[in-house]
Design a protein around this motif. Structure first.
Motif, mmCIF file in Angstrom:
data_model
loop_
_atom_site.group_PDB
_atom_site.id
_atom_site.type_symbol
_atom_site.label_atom_id
_atom_site.label_comp_id
_atom_site.label_asym_id
_atom_site.label_seq_id
_atom_site.Cartn_x
_atom_site.Cartn_y
_atom_site.Cartn_z
ATOM 1 N N LEU A 47 -0.328 -9.410 -10.574
ATOM 2 C CA LEU A 47 -0.985 -8.192 -10.122
ATOM 3 C C LEU A 47 -2.454 -8.176 -10.541
ATOM 4 O O LEU A 47 -2.784 -8.348 -11.713
ATOM 5 N N LYS A 48 -3.328 -7.955 -9.552
ATOM 6 C CA LYS A 48 -4.769 -7.895 -9.804
ATOM 7 C C LYS A 48 -5.320 -6.482 -9.685
ATOM 8 O O LYS A 48 -6.277 -6.131 -10.362
ATOM 9 N N SER A 49 -4.710 -5.686 -8.801
ATOM 10 C CA SER A 49 -5.244 -4.355 -8.522
ATOM 11 C C SER A 49 -4.095 -3.357 -8.438
ATOM 12 O O SER A 49 -3.086 -3.623 -7.786
ATOM 13 N N LEU A 50 -4.264 -2.200 -9.099
ATOM 14 C CA LEU A 50 -3.236 -1.155 -9.110
ATOM 15 C C LEU A 50 -3.865 0.188 -8.807
ATOM 16 O O LEU A 50 -4.868 0.572 -9.425
ATOM 17 N N VAL A 51 -3.287 0.906 -7.831
ATOM 18 C CA VAL A 51 -3.688 2.277 -7.520
ATOM 19 C C VAL A 51 -2.496 3.177 -7.800
ATOM 20 O O VAL A 51 -1.411 2.974 -7.249
ATOM 21 N N LEU A 52 -2.700 4.147 -8.675
ATOM 22 C CA LEU A 52 -1.625 5.066 -9.042
ATOM 23 C C LEU A 52 -2.142 6.477 -8.823
ATOM 24 O O LEU A 52 -3.046 6.940 -9.526
ATOM 25 N N TYR A 95 0.805 -1.222 0.000
ATOM 26 C CA TYR A 95 0.000 0.000 0.000
ATOM 27 C C TYR A 95 0.842 1.279 0.000
ATOM 28 O O TYR A 95 0.355 2.337 -0.367
ATOM 29 N N ASN A 96 2.115 1.180 0.472
ATOM 30 C CA ASN A 96 2.990 2.350 0.607
ATOM 31 C C ASN A 96 2.380 3.411 1.524
ATOM 32 O O ASN A 96 3.032 3.913 2.413
ATOM 33 N N ASP A 97 1.120 3.760 1.294
ATOM 34 C CA ASP A 97 0.373 4.623 2.224
ATOM 35 C C ASP A 97 1.109 5.925 2.509
ATOM 36 O O ASP A 97 1.215 6.369 3.646
ATOM 37 N N HIS A 98 1.624 6.558 1.453
ATOM 38 C CA HIS A 98 2.301 7.858 1.547
ATOM 39 C C HIS A 98 3.492 7.828 2.507
ATOM 40 O O HIS A 98 3.858 8.840 3.101
ATOM 41 N N ASP A 99 4.074 6.653 2.668
ATOM 42 C CA ASP A 99 5.252 6.502 3.528
ATOM 43 C C ASP A 99 6.489 6.623 2.652
ATOM 44 O O ASP A 99 6.790 5.727 1.869
ATOM 45 N N HIS A 100 7.210 7.736 2.790
ATOM 46 C CA HIS A 100 8.375 7.985 1.937
ATOM 47 C C HIS A 100 9.403 6.869 2.081
ATOM 48 O O HIS A 100 9.911 6.343 1.085
ATOM 49 N N ASN A 101 9.695 6.488 3.332
ATOM 50 C CA ASN A 101 10.694 5.438 3.561
ATOM 51 C C ASN A 101 10.216 4.102 3.002
ATOM 52 O O ASN A 101 10.998 3.329 2.447
ATOM 53 N N GLY A 102 8.912 3.823 3.170
ATOM 54 C CA GLY A 102 8.366 2.575 2.643
ATOM 55 C C GLY A 102 8.451 2.519 1.143
ATOM 56 O O GLY A 102 8.797 1.491 0.555
ATOM 57 N N ASP A 103 8.130 3.621 0.481
ATOM 58 C CA ASP A 103 8.214 3.702 -0.978
ATOM 59 C C ASP A 103 9.613 3.333 -1.458
ATOM 60 O O ASP A 103 9.795 2.514 -2.359
ATOM 61 N N ILE A 104 10.612 3.968 -0.864
ATOM 62 C CA ILE A 104 11.991 3.746 -1.286
ATOM 63 C C ILE A 104 12.427 2.319 -0.971
ATOM 64 O O ILE A 104 13.025 1.637 -1.812
ATOM 65 N N THR A 152 2.462 5.620 -4.443
ATOM 66 C CA THR A 152 2.185 6.993 -4.006
ATOM 67 C C THR A 152 3.444 7.845 -3.995
ATOM 68 O O THR A 152 3.454 8.917 -3.394
ATOM 69 N N THR A 153 4.485 7.400 -4.646
ATOM 70 C CA THR A 153 5.782 8.052 -4.513
ATOM 71 C C THR A 153 5.775 9.499 -5.008
ATOM 72 O O THR A 153 5.045 9.854 -5.936
ATOM 73 N N THR A 154 6.612 10.307 -4.374
ATOM 74 C CA THR A 154 6.860 11.666 -4.850
ATOM 75 C C THR A 154 8.273 11.786 -5.411
ATOM 76 O O THR A 154 8.712 12.879 -5.738
ATOM 77 N N GLU A 155 8.966 10.652 -5.502
ATOM 78 C CA GLU A 155 10.331 10.629 -6.009
ATOM 79 C C GLU A 155 10.346 10.091 -7.434
ATOM 80 O O GLU A 155 9.868 8.989 -7.696
ATOM 81 N N GLU A 156 10.910 10.868 -8.347
ATOM 82 C CA GLU A 156 10.919 10.457 -9.750
ATOM 83 C C GLU A 156 11.689 9.155 -9.951
ATOM 84 O O GLU A 156 11.237 8.270 -10.679
ATOM 85 N N ASN A 157 12.836 9.025 -9.297
ATOM 86 C CA ASN A 157 13.642 7.813 -9.499
ATOM 87 C C ASN A 157 12.938 6.571 -8.964
ATOM 88 O O ASN A 157 13.046 5.484 -9.526
ATOM 89 N N VAL A 158 12.179 6.731 -7.866
ATOM 90 C CA VAL A 158 11.427 5.600 -7.328
ATOM 91 C C VAL A 158 10.304 5.217 -8.290
ATOM 92 O O VAL A 158 10.068 4.035 -8.566
ATOM 93 N N TRP A 159 9.581 6.235 -8.805
ATOM 94 C CA TRP A 159 8.513 5.969 -9.767
ATOM 95 C C TRP A 159 9.056 5.248 -10.999
ATOM 96 O O TRP A 159 8.454 4.297 -11.502
ATOM 97 N N LEU A 160 10.230 5.661 -11.475
ATOM 98 C CA LEU A 160 10.802 5.035 -12.663
ATOM 99 C C LEU A 160 11.175 3.571 -12.403
ATOM 100 O O LEU A 160 11.119 2.747 -13.316
ATOM 101 N N LYS A 161 11.540 3.251 -11.165
ATOM 102 C CA LYS A 161 11.801 1.844 -10.825
ATOM 103 C C LYS A 161 10.523 1.019 -10.949
ATOM 104 O O LYS A 161 10.523 -0.074 -11.526
ATOM 105 N N TYR A 162 9.442 1.552 -10.371
ATOM 106 C CA TYR A 162 8.159 0.852 -10.492
ATOM 107 C C TYR A 162 7.764 0.720 -11.958
ATOM 108 O O TYR A 162 7.308 -0.335 -12.397
#
Length: 742
Positions: A242-247, A192-201, A220-230
């Motif tokens: 993957l069955k469900s995606l929230v972006l 879920y990441n849940d807007h957790d910066h550390n969790g996202d990374i 929910t990332t706000t980091e471009e490099n993290v988003w590009l990894k996903y």
């Protein structure tokens, strides 16, 4: 400077000396009266001093945070040091030490190696880096891993109890941990990441190992490099289950370009057999993703939530590319800046099997498009502002439209206009802009044989507001027709309504009270006396009865008359709604929210109804503290067992002692909702949970209670809770849902 820890003791040398050349340059510029050069050299020297002081403070704080076991924050400080001074050894020594304190020797080795590659070999502390790397290498090879001695099922249970960030970081602890984590499917099903910066990374760093296990992913990332990894893993098809995606994020829109959209769509295509539920929310204008892109690349998509700041016409895309209708999409939420009837009509051809449809920012004529051309829609949300309820929980399961209508394509490639609809549930906004009377009346007439649920806000529309309505000697066409129309709503079970400014829809809704109706709620009634008279004279017994936002803006005599009105209604139910198995229908739930003329004697009459199970009181009223307490005492004496209680914004009645007194006598209480009660603390909630032995549902909105503390306490109890939700702010998806009793 010396720093110590339970893991290692080292001396970190920080060269705080300013290079002599800097002072020489300043002095030389001064002697030559070159004031421009003097300013530049002095500024550089000052900046250098500030940088060194900042590094020193970051290192001190990182060490302190580590000693307090706040490792996430400590790692952030160490990473900041590396970004700030990538060629100074103390940054790497600090980061490596923090990791070693957690037993993450493998990751510490990587940090030390990075330092050895970037720090000049002639630096005074270069040898410390070499020594630290050697010690970490020895510990990594020699330490005993307790996990290897645990049974497999115990390992999995440990992993599942950890947060996403903690789980991800454990890959660096040891080979045993890494292998176990990579094979623990249950631990990675939901991210879920849940807007957790550390969790996202943290999660992004181990995607190559866990992506195959993820069923439900929120990015929910706000980091471009993290988003590009996903994005890279999405495009390469690594999320194969993957069955469900929230972006959803502002940052993602900024990095969306032609290449990234292509990558995302390539990923959708590779996951088309499993990915059946997507939620895309873009909060900035100018999204380049179209509905055509989504439907084309996900032919088996069942549920789509699409929120953009563009108009529907701008995000449709070239629908003809689809070539044939999408046969899987049955649940569609569409929120745009403008959902016009023309754009919506062009979409009906390609989404003919949709059954649950929610439209936001839709024009009035969109209602006609839905009832005329969306042939299979059973549940419609029209500018309602909140999630639709689950169909099988609110619709009559004895009347299911199992087989969808096979649409007929006319010569103009549009479906034939339907003469009769099959809509079963209609939800408009709660307290926001009203529904256009003309279109709504047509909706009622066309769907009268199938409607089971009506939530209709007939308040003033934006167009009526612009036209200055109501004005003298004017009544629109719908007002004349609604005053005399006869509807046969044989399946109607539930109705909640706001009256219109012309006073014609409230009588119409009252005429809908019939044998099938179970739920009736009036919000902001314009004629309380007429509504109550209708309910009394109908001779029908409701299971749920609610009134909200009832104001009598006059004198004490009017308030007294209103109170007598309530008393007559409750006296009727006290006689006709009887306990026992022989009574087919009983009044079970009563909601009196923001009804400002409710008084003690009204509550006394309400307490005579012995079948009540659920109660909701919100807003200040004429009830006294003693009257409120006496009400619950009377219920208890008559053995009336309340199982659901909602209390909110009752500053003139409710205090801590009163709340505890009420809960203490409710032996069967299962659900407790507390709204806008600022004095409620975490300790109060813990006492309430302890007192109410059967409590399994807890909802708090904007109370002064710590959500983390309460969740931890709930998890520590042996009791199994069905539902816990704590809202600390205004939540559009839940705050304006008046339907608290299904």
């Amino acid at each position: 400077m010396s720093t110590t820890s339970s893991v290692t003791t080292t001396t970190t040398i920080i060269n705080t000396a300013i290079p002599l050349s800097s002072f020489e340059k300043v002095k030389n510029a001064y002697n030559h009266r070159d004031y421009g050069e003097l300013i530049r050299q002095a500024t550089n020297t000052i900046v250098h001093i500030e940088q060194l002081e900042l590094l020193l403070m970051l290192e001190h704080r990182a060490h302190a945070l580590g000693m307090k076991s706040k490792f996430g924050a400590a790692e952030q400080d160490a990473e900041t040091m590396i970004k700030y001074a990538p060629t100074l050894p103390q940054s790497y020594l600090c980061f490596g030490k923090i990791l070693s304190m957690q037993g993450k020797q493998k990751r510490a080795l990587k940090v030390y190696q990075e330092g050895l590659e970037k720090v000049p070999t002639n630096h005074l502390a270069y040898g410390q880096l070499l020594q630290a790397k050697k010690m970490a290498d020895e510990k990594n090879n020699q330490h005993f891993d307790l996990v290897s001695a645990l049974p497999l099922e115990v390992k999995d249970e440990i992993v599942k109890l950890l947060s996403e960030a903690e789980r991800s970081n454990l890959f660096d602890v040891s080979t045993t941990w890494s292998q176990r984590l990579e094979n623990c499917q249950e631990a990675w099903k939901y991210i879920y990441n849940d807007h957790d910066h550390n969790g996202d990374i943290a999660v992004s760093q181990v995607l190559s190992k866990i992506a195959k296990h993820i069923n439900h992913l929120t990015i929910t990332t706000t980091e471009e490099n993290v988003w590009l990894k996903y994005l890279g893993h999405l495009e390469n098809g690594h999320f194969r289950n993957l069955k469900s995606l929230v972006l959803t994020d502002d940052m993602v829109v900024d990095v969306f370009c032609t290449n990234s959209i292509t990558s995302l769509m390539n990923g959708f295509w590779k996951m088309r057999y499993t990915l059946t539920n997507i939620d895309l929310r873009f909060y900035k204008y100018g999204t380049s993703i179209t509905i055509t892109d989504i439907l084309f690349h996900l032919p088996y998509l069942k549920k789509l939530f699409f929120l953009v700041r563009d108009s529907l016409a701008e995000v449709l895309g070239e629908l003809e590319v689809l070539q044939e209708p999408h046969r899987s999409l049955i649940d569609f939420t569409l929120s745009t800046s403008s959902t016009s009837s023309d754009a919506l009509k062009s979409l009906t051809r390609w989404c003919p099997y949709v059954r649950r449809l929610r439209l936001e920012e839709a024009t009035p004529s969109a209602l006609d498009i839905v009832t005329d051309y969306f042939l299979n829609v059973e549940m419609l949300g029209y500018n309602n502002g909140y999630e639709l309820p689950v169909s099988h929980e609110v619709l009559n399961q004895d009347h299911n439209n199992n087989e969808p209508i096979i649409p007929i394509i006319g010569m103009n490639n549009m479906y034939t206009k339907q003469e009769q609809g099959r809509l079963r549930a209609f939800y408009s906004g709660n307290g926001w802009e009203g529904v256009s009377g003309d279109e709504f009346l047509r909706l009622l007439q066309k769907n009268q044989k199938t409607l089971e649920i009506i939530h209709a806000n007939m308040g003033i529309t934006s167009q009526q507001d612009l036209d200055g309505e109501p004005y003298d000697n004017f009544r629109p066409d719908y007002a004349r027709e609604a005053a005399s129309v006869v509807l046969n709503l044989d399946r109607l079970q539930k109705i909640m309504f706001w009256p219109d400014i012309y006073g014609v829809y409230e009588p119409l809704f009252c005429r809908m009270v019939g044998p099938s109706l179970k739920y009736f709620k009036s919000v902001g009634t314009s004629d309380l006396f007429a509504v109550v008279d209708t309910l009394i004279n109908s001779q029908e017994i409701l299971e749920t009865l609610g009134f909200a936002q009832v104001f009598i803006e006059s004198n004490d005599q009017d308030n007294a008359l209103a109170a007598q009105c309530w008393i007559r209604l409750f006296n009727k139910y006290a006689v006709t709604s009887l306990p026992g198995p022989n009574t087919t229908k009983k009044l079970r739930n009563v909601m009196l929210d923001y009804c400002y003329n409710i008084s003690d004697n009204v509550l006394d009459a309400l307490a005579n109804i012995k079948t009540i199970k659920g109660l909701s009181f919100q807003g200040n009223s004429r009830i006294t503290r003693q009257g409120f307490k006496n009400f619950f005492i009377k219920l208890n004496k008559q053995n009336v067992q309340i199982t659901k209680l909602i209390l909110g914004s009752m500053n003139n009645v409710l205090d801590r002692n009163m709340l505890f007194d009420i809960i203490s006598i409710m032996d069967e209480l299962e659900a407790l909702h507390l709204y806008d009660i600022k004095w409620v603390t975490s300790d109060d909630i813990k006492v309430s949970i302890h007192s109410a032995k059967k409590l399994n549902t807890l909802v708090l909105k904007r109370c002064d209670a710590d959500s983390g503390d309460i969740i931890a306490f709930v998890n520590s109890t042996s009791r199994k809770f069905k539902y816990v939700k704590i809202i600390e702010y205004l939540d559009l998806d839940s705050d304006f849902d008046f339907d608290t009793f299904n």
